[in-house]
Design a protein around this motif. Structure first.
Motif, PDB file in Angstrom:
ATOM      1  N   GLY A  50       0.787  -1.228   0.000  1.00  0.00           N
ATOM      2  CA  GLY A  50       0.000   0.000   0.000  1.00  0.00           C
ATOM      3  C   GLY A  50       0.813   1.268   0.000  1.00  0.00           C
ATOM      4  N   HIS A 135      -3.712  -3.051  -0.168  1.00  0.00           N
ATOM      5  CA  HIS A 135      -4.248  -2.735   1.147  1.00  0.00           C
ATOM      6  C   HIS A 135      -3.213  -2.995   2.240  1.00  0.00           C
ATOM      7  CE1 HIS A 135      -8.185  -2.428  -0.741  1.00  0.00           C
ATOM      8  NE2 HIS A 135      -7.918  -3.573  -1.345  1.00  0.00           N
ATOM      9  N   ASP A 240      -7.730  -0.730   6.010  1.00  0.00           N
ATOM     10  CA  ASP A 240      -8.690   0.141   5.340  1.00  0.00           C
ATOM     11  C   ASP A 240      -9.592   0.906   6.302  1.00  0.00           C
ATOM     12  OD1 ASP A 240      -7.634  -0.672   2.981  1.00  0.00           O
ATOM     13  OD2 ASP A 240      -9.374  -1.820   2.304  1.00  0.00           O
ATOM     14  N   ARG A 288      -7.591   3.350  -3.470  1.00  0.00           N
ATOM     15  CA  ARG A 288      -7.629   2.063  -2.779  1.00  0.00           C
ATOM     16  C   ARG A 288      -9.071   1.571  -2.633  1.00  0.00           C
ATOM     17  NH1 ARG A 288      -4.630   1.390   2.968  1.00  0.00           N
ATOM     18  NH2 ARG A 288      -2.908   1.950   1.588  1.00  0.00           N
TER      19      ARG A 288
END
Length: 333
Positions: A50, A135, A240, A288
Motif C-alpha cells: 500500500g 491494502h 482500510d 484504494r
C-alpha cells in the motif's frame, strides 16, 4: 484523455533526469527476469503493502508490486531497481490532473493496444487506474490518526513562534480534536477567535516537545508549511478501516460538498490544498477504495484579487456516482 504540454520539437514537455530501471520477476522462486520500464528517480510507485515510495529509495532492493497482466488485471510481482543514468524524459499530463515523468519508450495503454509516450499526441486517450487494491495491514492508535489528519487540514505545524496551532470554529470537529489532544496529555490554549495553541508537558529530550509535537516529528509533519504538507507514509500501510478514519477527518477540515439544488444528491465532493504533493497523495489513497477522482489547479492569477500573494490552489474532487460512493463508504466526519 492526454493533455501533453507543448515543449521543444515533439509537442511534449522534455527534460533530462536521473532514471531508475525496473526488473520484474513474476516467478519469485526462479531467476527469470522481465525487463520493465524506466522511471524518473523521484516518481512514486505503488508497493504491494500500500505504500507509495520514490523509486530512488528502492535502488538495489527487491520489493513487491502490483503488475498489469495482458488482460489488464493486476497481479503480485517481485521487482528490483537499479540506476540507469541520465536520460531524456517526458512529462505527460491527463485532463484529469494526473502526471507522469517517463522515458520516451515507456508504454501507455491506449484503446487499440500499447503506445510509447513519444507516439502520443494531445487529445489521445490512455487507460488510468480506477481501483488500486493494495491494502495495508498495519495499525496506529486511532487518536494519533485523527490528530495527524486534523493538523494536516487545519493545523499550523511550521512551528511559528515555537507553537503548533489548530484553527477551527466551535463544533463537533473542535470537540473531537480537543478530546484527542487531551488523551495525549496536552491541552488547547485559545489564542484568537478560532485559533488554538497545543500545549503540554515537555520531555528532557528537547525544548517544547510535547506529545503532539513529538507525533508530528515522528510522521514528518513538523516544521512543514501548508504547501509542503503530505500524507505520512505510515498512513498508506494502515488497514482500510483506519484509512477511512484518516480521510474522513482530513475532509472535515478542508473538504467541501456541493449538492444539486432542488434535485437532491451530491453534485461534487472535494478537498483543497496549496500542497500539490498532498493532493496527489490523497488521490492515490482514495483509489484504494475504487473511487476515481480528478485533480484540477487554480493558478494564482485566477484567484480573487484579495487572494494576492497566495500560492496555486490544488483540488481533488469527485462528481456524481463517485462522489456518492465516497460519501457512502468513507464519509466526512
Amino acid at each position: 484523455r492526454v493533455s501533453v504540454r507543448a515543449g521543444h520539437g515533439s509537442g511534449k514537455t522534455f527534460l533530462s533526469a536521473t532514471i531508475a530501471h525496473i526488473f520484474l520477476n513474476n516467478y519469485p522462486r526462479s531467476r527469470v527476469l522481465i525487463t520493465g520500464p524506466c522511471v524518473e528517480e523521484n516518481e512514486k510507485i505503488l508497493l504491494a503493502d500500500g505504500r507509495w515510495v520514490p523509486i530512488k529509495e528502492l535502488n538495489g532492493r527487491y520489493f513487491g508490486i502490483l503488475a498489469v497482466k495482458k488482460d489488464l488485471s493486476l497481479t503480485p510481482a517481485l521487482a528490483y531497481v537499479f540506476p540507469n543514468g541520465i536520460k531524456p524524459v517526458y512529462r505527460l499530463k491527463t485532463r484529469g490532473g494526473r502526471e507522469a515523468l517517463r522515458t520516451g519508450n515507456h508504454p501507455f495503454r491506449i484503446p487499440t493496444g500499447w503506445a510509447k509516450i513519444t507516439d502520443l499526441q494531445p487529445g489521445d486517450f490512455i487507460a488510468i487506474p480506477t481501483d488500486l487494491p493494495a491494502h495495508g495491514q498495519q495499525t496506529l492508535p486511532i487518536v494519533d490518526i485523527k490528530i495527524l489528519a486534523y493538523l494536516i487540514s487545519e493545523g499550523c505545524t511550521s512551528y511559528n513562534r515555537g507553537k503548533v496551532t489548530f484553527a477551527q470554529n466551535p463544533g463537533i470537529v473542535l470537540d473531537e480534536f480537543k478530546a484527542c489532544v487531551e488523551e495525549k496529555g496536552c491541552s488547547l490554549r485559545k489564542m484568537g477567535p478560532r485559533q488554538y495553541a497545543i500545549t503540554g508537558p515537555t520531555t528532557s529530550g528537547g525544548r517544547h516537545m510535547n506529545p503532539v509535537i513529538r507525533l508530528c516529528v515522528q510522521h514528518d509533519l513538523f516544521r512543514r508549511k501548508s504547501f509542503e504538507k503530505k500524507i505520512p507514509p505510515d498512513i498508506f500501510e494502515l488497514k482500510d478501516d483506519l484509512v477511512k478514519i484518516f480521510i474522513s477527518r482530513l475532509f472535515a477540515g478542508d473538504g467541501y460538498v456541493r449538492t444539486n439544488k432542488g434535485k437532491g444528491g451530491i453534485y461534487e465532493l472535494g478537498y483543497n490544498s496549496t500542497s500539490k504533493e498532498l493532493i496527489h497523495d490523497l488521490n492515490r489513497l482514495i483509489l484504494r477504495f475504487g473511487i476515481a477522482g480528478r485533480i484540477r489547479i487554480r493558478k494564482r492569477s485566477q484567484l480573487k484579487p484579495e487572494a494576492k500573494g497566495r500560492r496555486d490552489l490544488y483540488h481533488w474532487y469527485a462528481t456524481g456516482a463517485e462522489a456518492e460512493r465516497f460519501a457512502r463508504e468513507i464519509g466526512i466526519f
